[in-house]
Design a protein around this motif. Structure first.
Motif, PDB file in Angstrom:
ATOM      1  N   GLY A  44      32.485 -26.503  68.804  1.00 12.47           N
ATOM      2  CA  GLY A  44      33.861 -26.995  68.792  1.00 12.47           C
ATOM      3  C   GLY A  44      34.765 -25.801  69.071  1.00 12.47           C
ATOM      4  O   GLY A  44      34.299 -24.731  69.490  1.00 12.47           O
ATOM      5  N   TYR A  45      36.052 -25.965  68.811  1.00 12.89           N
ATOM      6  CA  TYR A  45      36.979 -24.864  69.108  1.00 12.89           C
ATOM      7  C   TYR A  45      36.597 -23.584  68.374  1.00 12.89           C
ATOM      8  O   TYR A  45      36.689 -22.491  68.944  1.00 12.89           O
ATOM      9  CB  TYR A  45      38.410 -25.220  68.687  1.00 12.89           C
ATOM     10  N   GLU A  65      24.441 -26.108  69.770  1.00 10.31           N
ATOM     11  CA  GLU A  65      25.201 -27.329  69.515  1.00 10.31           C
ATOM     12  C   GLU A  65      24.223 -28.498  69.368  1.00 10.31           C
ATOM     13  O   GLU A  65      23.413 -28.749  70.265  1.00 10.31           O
ATOM     14  CB  GLU A  65      26.199 -27.584  70.664  1.00 10.31           C
ATOM     15  N   ALA A  66      24.341 -29.206  68.244  1.00 10.71           N
ATOM     16  CA  ALA A  66      23.388 -30.281  67.951  1.00 10.71           C
ATOM     17  C   ALA A  66      23.491 -31.433  68.946  1.00 10.71           C
ATOM     18  O   ALA A  66      22.494 -32.108  69.227  1.00 10.71           O
ATOM     19  CB  ALA A  66      23.646 -30.818  66.542  1.00 10.71           C
ATOM     20  N   ALA A  73      34.945 -32.976  66.074  1.00 11.22           N
ATOM     21  CA  ALA A  73      36.386 -33.241  66.052  1.00 11.22           C
ATOM     22  C   ALA A  73      37.094 -32.675  67.278  1.00 11.22           C
ATOM     23  O   ALA A  73      38.094 -33.244  67.726  1.00 11.22           O
ATOM     24  CB  ALA A  73      36.985 -32.640  64.779  1.00 11.22           C
ATOM     25  N   GLY A  78      43.582 -35.960  67.876  1.00 13.05           N
ATOM     26  CA  GLY A  78      44.857 -36.501  68.334  1.00 13.05           C
ATOM     27  C   GLY A  78      45.529 -35.686  69.425  1.00 13.05           C
ATOM     28  O   GLY A  78      46.512 -36.127  70.015  1.00 13.05           O
ATOM     29  N   GLY A 243      30.134 -25.458  62.028  1.00 16.68           N
ATOM     30  CA  GLY A 243      29.604 -26.828  62.198  1.00 16.68           C
ATOM     31  C   GLY A 243      30.451 -27.897  61.558  1.00 16.68           C
ATOM     32  O   GLY A 243      30.096 -29.075  61.588  1.00 16.68           O
ATOM     33  N   ASP A 353      38.184 -32.505  58.427  1.00 15.60           N
ATOM     34  CA  ASP A 353      37.626 -31.687  57.338  1.00 15.60           C
ATOM     35  C   ASP A 353      38.765 -31.222  56.443  1.00 15.60           C
ATOM     36  O   ASP A 353      39.491 -30.302  56.776  1.00 15.60           O
ATOM     37  CB  ASP A 353      36.857 -30.489  57.909  1.00 15.60           C
TER      38      ASP A 353
HETATM   39  C1  LIG Z   1      40.233 -38.278  65.088  1.00 14.71           C
HETATM   40  C2  LIG Z   1      40.717 -36.880  64.786  1.00 14.71           C
HETATM   41  C3  LIG Z   1      42.029 -36.536  65.053  1.00 14.71           C
HETATM   42  C4  LIG Z   1      42.483 -35.238  64.811  1.00 14.71           C
HETATM   43  N1  LIG Z   1      43.721 -34.900  65.241  1.00 14.71           N
HETATM   44  C5  LIG Z   1      44.122 -33.601  65.179  1.00 14.71           C
HETATM   45  C6  LIG Z   1      45.351 -33.206  65.780  1.00 14.71           C
HETATM   46  O1  LIG Z   1      46.047 -34.015  66.404  1.00 14.71           O
HETATM   47  N2  LIG Z   1      45.731 -31.896  65.674  1.00 14.71           N
HETATM   48  C7  LIG Z   1      44.964 -30.963  65.017  1.00 14.71           C
HETATM   49  O2  LIG Z   1      45.358 -29.809  64.917  1.00 14.71           O
HETATM   50  N3  LIG Z   1      43.753 -31.313  64.485  1.00 14.71           N
HETATM   51  C8  LIG Z   1      43.327 -32.594  64.568  1.00 14.71           C
HETATM   52  N4  LIG Z   1      42.094 -32.953  64.077  1.00 14.71           N
HETATM   53  C9  LIG Z   1      41.250 -31.892  63.478  1.00 14.71           C
HETATM   54  C10 LIG Z   1      40.658 -30.959  64.538  1.00 14.71           C
HETATM   55  O3  LIG Z   1      40.140 -31.727  65.593  1.00 14.71           O
HETATM   56  C11 LIG Z   1      39.562 -30.104  63.892  1.00 14.71           C
HETATM   57  O4  LIG Z   1      40.142 -29.376  62.814  1.00 14.71           O
HETATM   58  C12 LIG Z   1      38.934 -29.107  64.844  1.00 14.71           C
HETATM   59  O5  LIG Z   1      38.546 -29.718  66.047  1.00 14.71           O
HETATM   60  C13 LIG Z   1      37.736 -28.468  64.160  1.00 14.71           C
HETATM   61  O6  LIG Z   1      37.029 -27.702  65.081  1.00 14.71           O
HETATM   62  P1  LIG Z   1      35.621 -27.105  64.671  1.00 14.71           P
HETATM   63  O7  LIG Z   1      35.175 -26.248  65.792  1.00 14.71           O
HETATM   64  O8  LIG Z   1      35.745 -26.483  63.327  1.00 14.71           O
HETATM   65  O9  LIG Z   1      34.656 -28.360  64.436  1.00 14.71           O
HETATM   66  P2  LIG Z   1      34.085 -29.454  65.430  1.00 14.71           P
HETATM   67  O10 LIG Z   1      34.912 -29.633  66.640  1.00 14.71           O
HETATM   68  O11 LIG Z   1      33.809 -30.672  64.620  1.00 14.71           O
HETATM   69  O12 LIG Z   1      32.724 -28.818  65.926  1.00 14.71           O
HETATM   70  C14 LIG Z   1      31.614 -28.685  65.092  1.00 14.71           C
HETATM   71  C15 LIG Z   1      30.374 -28.833  65.971  1.00 14.71           C
HETATM   72  O13 LIG Z   1      29.269 -28.287  65.282  1.00 14.71           O
HETATM   73  C16 LIG Z   1      28.128 -29.050  65.604  1.00 14.71           C
HETATM   74  N5  LIG Z   1      27.143 -28.822  64.532  1.00 14.71           N
HETATM   75  C17 LIG Z   1      27.300 -29.097  63.205  1.00 14.71           C
HETATM   76  N6  LIG Z   1      26.211 -28.726  62.511  1.00 14.71           N
HETATM   77  C18 LIG Z   1      25.344 -28.215  63.414  1.00 14.71           C
HETATM   78  C19 LIG Z   1      24.034 -27.668  63.305  1.00 14.71           C
HETATM   79  N7  LIG Z   1      23.413 -27.576  62.115  1.00 14.71           N
HETATM   80  N8  LIG Z   1      23.438 -27.233  64.445  1.00 14.71           N
HETATM   81  C20 LIG Z   1      24.068 -27.302  65.631  1.00 14.71           C
HETATM   82  N9  LIG Z   1      25.307 -27.825  65.791  1.00 14.71           N
HETATM   83  C21 LIG Z   1      25.933 -28.266  64.690  1.00 14.71           C
HETATM   84  C22 LIG Z   1      28.654 -30.479  65.666  1.00 14.71           C
HETATM   85  O14 LIG Z   1      27.814 -31.316  66.440  1.00 14.71           O
HETATM   86  C23 LIG Z   1      30.028 -30.283  66.284  1.00 14.71           C
HETATM   87  O15 LIG Z   1      30.024 -30.476  67.681  1.00 14.71           O
HETATM   88  C24 LIG Z   1      41.616 -34.251  64.253  1.00 14.71           C
HETATM   89  C25 LIG Z   1      40.302 -34.606  63.947  1.00 14.71           C
HETATM   90  C26 LIG Z   1      39.851 -35.899  64.203  1.00 14.71           C
HETATM   91  C27 LIG Z   1      38.433 -36.244  63.902  1.00 14.71           C
END
Ligand SMILES: Cc1cc2nc3c(=O)[nH]c(=O)nc-3n(C[C@H](O)[C@H](O)[C@H](O)COP(=O)(O)OP(=O)(O)OC[C@H]3O[C@@H](n4cnc5c(N)ncnc54)[C@H](O)[C@@H]3O)c2cc1C
Length: 436
Positions: A44-45, A65-66, A73, A78, A243, A353
């Motif tokens: 993710g980001y 990436e799983a 997310a 959004g 994750g 989260d």
């Molecule tokens: C419907 C929705 C609307 C939202 N709207 C907004 C918004 O408008 N503005 C805003 O700022 N935030 C918003 N958010 C929150 C924002 O999207 C998240 O805070 C952000 O994308 C988190 O990024 P991340 O990289 O931490 O996690 P994620 O993008 O969830 O990435 C985590 C990744 O890790 C992978 N993973 C997990 N465990 C493992 C493992 N053991 N092995 C390999 N891969 C694994 C998963 O498959 C996933 O792809 C929203 C979230 C949702 C769900």
């Protein structure tokens, strides 16, 4: 082996975002034993940003990436690109930390926005970025809270938000539901999956080795940690856990210490059919993104192809709600009755989260395992910045990352059990706070 959260999401995978991108061919799963400087888990980001920064600094990086890139997310959200941590998150930081620490955290979020805009430019990421964001109050009491927040932002952070009364809101959106608003010219919105895939392309070009359909199911800690996958393993000096709520859903719990510190809250979105430019301009003339200021909130914006994208918190259960489209349509037409004739072409959802205090949770387990989580609905901008702060910290510049170690995080009542039955309770807790 997939856990509860992933099964629920599987039902709702066909988002408007997926339908409006062309993905690069799949990055082959890991099928070897390899050694790198840093193994990042999660594309993710947060994970992509960290991997990209590290590769630019000359580290060798494997990113696991799983599912597919942006499956979590970051590919479903959004699209609201917001500075700061939300009123609750900021309040938590300010009450726990000295003023200069709160200021440093805020400045990191502003730098996060700068970083996002810079990456869009530097890497040529075509993701429909538009400036402008409205926070809207539905009732007098919420309006008073919004007014206090606007004043607070100006006084404490010198951050200008423009106060809007009911008449001034009309310049931004055609709805008589809101009593007041605050306009933020420094935030905006974008196509989240296009941005995520753009980051992934940049990371690959910088030398990151990316493996999709590769779940990390075990982490052996030590001076040289080993991350195990179904068909391979990565030996490394540092591990980065990015994750989000899915981290412990594969095989072993990778980091039991983190369990219960974040709660997955289901939130859902719909995209209408395209309504044409003239109608879209009449609906939201300023093209800013918007949300109300409830804790379980409605959020909406227009897409580049003139659809209304409308999201809302689901408060009853971790399960994808029945009659999702109908329920979302009711909320959408409460805000915009004039959209009642538009067809809904896509409906999807994901898990936000949330931390107990709504401030982000960044830290280290021992010397060589980093984690970031708990962006509490404000991760589009800050998860990317958190990824950079981790990379800088690994490279020896620890001070900005450690600002966030000063924030205390508690476990949700129910701790480890909360991901199942307690989740429902937690959602009711937030709903109740909005109603009272
Ligand atoms: C419907 C929705 C609307 C939202 N709207 C907004 C918004 O408008 N503005 C805003 O700022 N935030 C918003 N958010 C929150 C924002 O999207 C998240 O805070 C952000 O994308 C988190 O990024 P991340 O990289 O931490 O996690 P994620 O993008 O969830 O990435 C985590 C990744 O890790 C992978 N993973 C997990 N465990 C493992 C493992 N053991 N092995 C390999 N891969 C694994 C998963 O498959 C996933 O792809 C929203 C979230 C949702 C769900």
């Amino acid at each position: 082996m997939a856990g509860l959260l992933q099964k629920e999401l599987g039902v709702l995978e066909k988002s408007y975002y997926e339908a409006s991108v062309v993905r690069a061919p799949l990055c082959a799963p890991l099928q070897e034993s390899m050694a790198v400087d840093v193994c990042v888990i999660g594309a993710g980001y947060a994970g992509l940003s960290c991997a990209l920064e590290l590769a630019r600094m000359g580290y060798t990086v494997a990113l696991l990436e799983a599912h597919r890139i942006g499956w979590g997310a970051s590919g479903r959200n959004g699209g609201q690109a917001l500075v700061g941590f939300g009123a609750e998150g900021e309040h938590a930081i300010e009450t726990q930390c000295p003023r200069e620490v709160a200021r440093a955290a805020w400045d990191a979020s502003i730098d996060g926005m700068r970083l996002l805009r810079q990456r869009i430019g530097d890497y040529g990421i075509d993701c429909d970025y538009i400036s402008g964001y409205l926070t809207l109050a539905l009732r007098k009491r919420k309006s008073e809270a919004l007014r206090r927040w606007v004043e607070h932002m100006a006084r404490v952070y010198d951050y200008p938000l423009q106060w809007l009364d009911r008449a001034q809101i009309a310049g931004h959106l055609n709805s008589d539901r809101f009593v007041s608003g605050a306009y933020d010219a420094g935030s905006g919105h974008l196509h989240p999956l296009k941005y995520c895939l753009g980051l992934a392309a940049a990371a690959r070009r910088a030398g990151v080795r990316l493996f999709e359909n590769t779940a990390a199911f075990r982490l052996e800690r030590g001076r040289e940690p080993v991350v195990k996958t179904a068909e391979g393993e990565v030996r490394c000096r540092y591990v980065v856990l990015a994750g989000n709520v899915y981290l412990g859903e594969f095989g072993d719990e990778l980091a039991p210490e983190l369990r219960g510190r974040i709660m997955p809250v289901g939130t859902y979105m719909v995209a209408t059919e395209p309504m044409g430019q003239a109608r879209a301009d009449a609906l939201m003339p300023g093209r800013a993104a918007a949300s109300d200021n409830n804790l379980v909130l409605d959020y909406f914006r227009l897409s580049a192809d003139h659809r209304l994208l409308f999201g809302a918190g689901e408060t009853y259960s971790a399960k994808a709600p029945r009659n999702l489209v109908e329920r979302m349509r009711v909320r959408m037409t409460d805000v915009f009755p004039q959209t009642g004739d538009l067809g809904v072409e896509f409906a999807w959802g994901g898990f936000v989260d949330i931390t107990m205090n709504r401030a982000p949770d960044l830290g280290r387990l021992g010397n060589n395992i980093y984690y970031v989580q708990g962006f509490s609905g404000h991760g589009l901008v800050f998860a990317g910045m958190a990824g950079k702060l981790m990379a800088d910290s690994i490279a020896g510049e620890t001070s900005r990352f450690e600002v966030f170690n000063r924030i205390r995080h508690r476990r949700f009542p129910g701790g480890a059990m909360l991901r199942a039955p307690g989740l429902v309770l937690g959602m009711w807790y937030y709903k109740l706070r909005d109603l009272l």
